[in-house]
Design a protein around this motif. Structure first.
Motif, mmCIF file in Angstrom:
data_model
loop_
_atom_site.group_PDB
_atom_site.id
_atom_site.type_symbol
_atom_site.label_atom_id
_atom_site.label_comp_id
_atom_site.label_asym_id
_atom_site.label_seq_id
_atom_site.Cartn_x
_atom_site.Cartn_y
_atom_site.Cartn_z
ATOM 1 N N GLN A 4 0.820 -1.266 0.091
ATOM 2 C CA GLN A 4 0.107 -0.059 -0.034
ATOM 3 C C GLN A 4 0.838 1.164 0.162
ATOM 4 N N ASP A 5 1.931 1.354 0.753
ATOM 5 C CA ASP A 5 2.791 2.498 0.925
ATOM 6 C C ASP A 5 3.445 2.833 -0.454
ATOM 7 N N ALA A 6 3.890 1.424 -1.035
ATOM 8 C CA ALA A 6 4.499 1.651 -2.389
ATOM 9 C C ALA A 6 3.687 2.251 -3.471
ATOM 10 N N LEU A 7 2.438 2.136 -3.507
ATOM 11 C CA LEU A 7 1.328 2.383 -4.655
ATOM 12 C C LEU A 7 1.003 3.940 -4.145
ATOM 13 N N THR A 8 0.688 4.147 -3.074
ATOM 14 C CA THR A 8 -0.204 5.186 -2.646
ATOM 15 C C THR A 8 0.670 6.370 -3.189
ATOM 16 N N ASP A 150 -4.481 25.767 1.184
ATOM 17 C CA ASP A 150 -5.501 25.119 0.961
ATOM 18 C C ASP A 150 -5.725 24.998 -0.845
ATOM 19 N N LYS A 151 -5.467 26.003 -1.363
ATOM 20 C CA LYS A 151 -5.446 26.150 -2.784
ATOM 21 C C LYS A 151 -4.510 25.223 -3.447
ATOM 22 N N LEU A 152 -3.320 25.119 -2.662
ATOM 23 C CA LEU A 152 -2.202 24.102 -3.296
ATOM 24 C C LEU A 152 -2.759 22.842 -2.927
ATOM 25 N N ILE A 153 -3.150 22.499 -1.762
ATOM 26 C CA ILE A 153 -3.532 21.043 -1.341
ATOM 27 C C ILE A 153 -4.500 20.503 -2.354
ATOM 28 N N SER A 154 -5.601 21.428 -2.846
ATOM 29 C CA SER A 154 -6.567 21.162 -3.789
ATOM 30 C C SER A 154 -6.184 20.768 -5.105
ATOM 31 N N GLN A 155 -4.960 21.737 -5.497
ATOM 32 C CA GLN A 155 -4.371 21.396 -6.599
ATOM 33 C C GLN A 155 -3.448 19.825 -6.696
ATOM 34 N N ILE A 156 -2.951 19.649 -5.762
ATOM 35 C CA ILE A 156 -2.136 18.347 -5.674
ATOM 36 C C ILE A 156 -3.137 17.140 -5.433
ATOM 37 N N ARG A 157 -4.014 17.470 -4.711
ATOM 38 C CA ARG A 157 -5.221 16.073 -4.692
ATOM 39 C C ARG A 157 -5.653 15.985 -5.997
ATOM 40 N N GLU A 158 -5.944 16.881 -6.898
ATOM 41 C CA GLU A 158 -6.482 16.750 -8.253
ATOM 42 C C GLU A 158 -5.643 15.937 -9.044
ATOM 43 N N MET A 159 -4.324 16.263 -8.889
ATOM 44 C CA MET A 159 -3.244 15.526 -9.576
ATOM 45 C C MET A 159 -3.193 14.057 -9.193
ATOM 46 N N GLN A 160 -3.232 13.763 -7.940
ATOM 47 C CA GLN A 160 -3.071 12.408 -7.396
ATOM 48 C C GLN A 160 -4.267 11.626 -7.252
ATOM 49 N N LYS A 161 -5.297 12.346 -7.463
ATOM 50 C CA LYS A 161 -6.553 11.584 -7.238
ATOM 51 C C LYS A 161 -6.851 10.269 -8.349
ATOM 52 N N PRO A 162 -6.420 10.476 -9.597
ATOM 53 C CA PRO A 162 -6.498 9.464 -10.665
ATOM 54 C C PRO A 162 -5.520 8.227 -10.462
ATOM 55 N N MET A 206 13.210 16.164 6.044
ATOM 56 C CA MET A 206 12.315 15.760 5.085
ATOM 57 C C MET A 206 11.232 15.056 5.994
ATOM 58 N N ALA A 207 9.851 14.894 5.421
ATOM 59 C CA ALA A 207 8.590 14.535 6.147
ATOM 60 C C ALA A 207 8.034 13.894 4.767
ATOM 61 N N ILE A 208 7.169 12.942 5.069
ATOM 62 C CA ILE A 208 6.303 12.446 3.970
ATOM 63 C C ILE A 208 4.939 12.518 4.621
ATOM 64 N N LEU A 209 3.967 12.604 3.550
ATOM 65 C CA LEU A 209 2.288 12.608 3.746
ATOM 66 C C LEU A 209 1.906 11.972 2.683
ATOM 67 N N SER A 210 0.660 11.272 3.031
ATOM 68 C CA SER A 210 0.126 10.302 2.047
ATOM 69 C C SER A 210 -1.388 10.232 2.355
ATOM 70 N N TYR A 211 -1.867 9.019 2.082
ATOM 71 C CA TYR A 211 -3.236 8.807 2.277
ATOM 72 C C TYR A 211 -3.408 7.432 2.936
ATOM 73 N N LYS A 212 -4.480 7.159 3.978
ATOM 74 C CA LYS A 212 -4.834 5.726 4.353
ATOM 75 C C LYS A 212 -5.627 5.290 3.507
ATOM 76 N N LYS A 213 -5.069 3.966 3.296
ATOM 77 C CA LYS A 213 -6.245 2.882 2.438
ATOM 78 C C LYS A 213 -6.336 3.541 0.938
ATOM 79 N N ASN A 214 -5.336 4.197 0.760
ATOM 80 C CA ASN A 214 -5.342 4.535 -0.989
ATOM 81 C C ASN A 214 -6.674 5.194 -1.165
ATOM 82 N N ASN A 215 -7.025 6.274 -0.285
ATOM 83 C CA ASN A 215 -8.187 7.004 -0.158
ATOM 84 C C ASN A 215 -7.935 8.307 0.069
ATOM 85 N N ILE A 216 -8.399 9.002 -1.313
ATOM 86 C CA ILE A 216 -8.003 10.521 -1.364
ATOM 87 C C ILE A 216 -8.808 11.347 -0.298
#
Length: 235
Positions: A4-8, A150-162, A206-216
């Motif tokens: 999961q970590d490798a894919l998300t 928040d504007k930047l976060i929305s932009q990033i999530r649109e990139m990553q969502k697919p 460095m720090a790393i953020l991501s998503y749980k359960k491959n869920n946007i």
């Protein structure tokens, strides 16, 4: 690192290396300060150990790099990815959305100095000044910082969502400043900037953020992350 970590998709945040003002605890936002030699060494050390194919920061997996246009951040990115100019070509955006919180009248001052000056002017008689809540005179409010992040976060999530299940690599790198990156973490997690989440992000860290359960809809922070294996480095 789990499958999961490798894919998300991940968001990797990186604070610029040490400067003289950061070293002495002086608030630095719009002032252009170069990295110290120690700051250069910090970034080179991370690049040698953690950046590369199959490493924690794999440039091949980046779809976008957002960088503060301040010289200390620009130089940090240059040092961090100096071995991979062709890999990240066309993926770098310099944006004010990730510049440091504007300290306004407090630029170049130290924390205790700011507190004493404010009290001499009759402020903060009932409670101590809290930048997360009170912002900076002549600079930004917490609401202004929240809006641009928040504007930047929305932009990033649109990139990553697919690509939440690893359809293709979709990591994003942010290179910026200590306070704004801690603000970014809070907003990533859906917390207000003044939420009492104590964090440390040293220069060159460095720090790393991501998503749980491959869920946007479940943004998360890695509080511990195993290094990739050779098998996981192939895609």
């Amino acid at each position: 690192m789990s499958d999961q970590d490798a894919l998300t998709p991940r968001v990797i945040i990186f604070r610029h290396g040490e400067t003289e003002w950061a070293k002495s605890g002086r608030f630095t936002s719009f002032t252009e300060i170069e990295l110290t030699q120690a700051g250069v060494a910090q970034v080179f050390s991370v690049a040698a150990r953690l950046v590369g194919a199959g490493r924690l920061l794999d440039p091949r997996r980046l779809v976008q790099v957002f960088v503060s246009p301040r010289v200390r951040a620009v130089k940090t990115l240059e040092l961090l990815l100096s071995a991979y100019p062709d890999v990240v070509a066309g993926k770098v955006t310099y944006t004010e959305d990730i510049t440091e919180w504007s300290y306004g009248d407090y630029e170049g001052r130290k924390d205790q100095e700011i507190r004493l000056l404010r009290k001499k002017r009759g402020l903060d008689q009932e409670k101590e000044w809290d930048i997360w809540l009170d912002g900076c005179e002549g600079g930004e409010s917490s609401q202004q910082v929240t809006e641009r992040l928040d504007k930047l976060i929305s932009q990033i999530r649109e990139m990553q969502k697919p690509y939440m299940c690893g359809e293709k690599p979709a990591d994003v790198l942010l290179v910026a400043h200590g306070l704004i990156l801690r603000c970014f973490v809070k907003r990533w997690l859906g917390l207000s900037i003044d939420s009492p989440l104590q964090m440390i992000l040293a220069p060159g860290a460095m720090a790393i953020l991501s998503y749980k359960k491959n869920n946007i809809n479940e943004p998360a922070i890695h509080i511990g992350l195993a290094l990739p294996s050779e098998e996981e480095s192939k895609f």
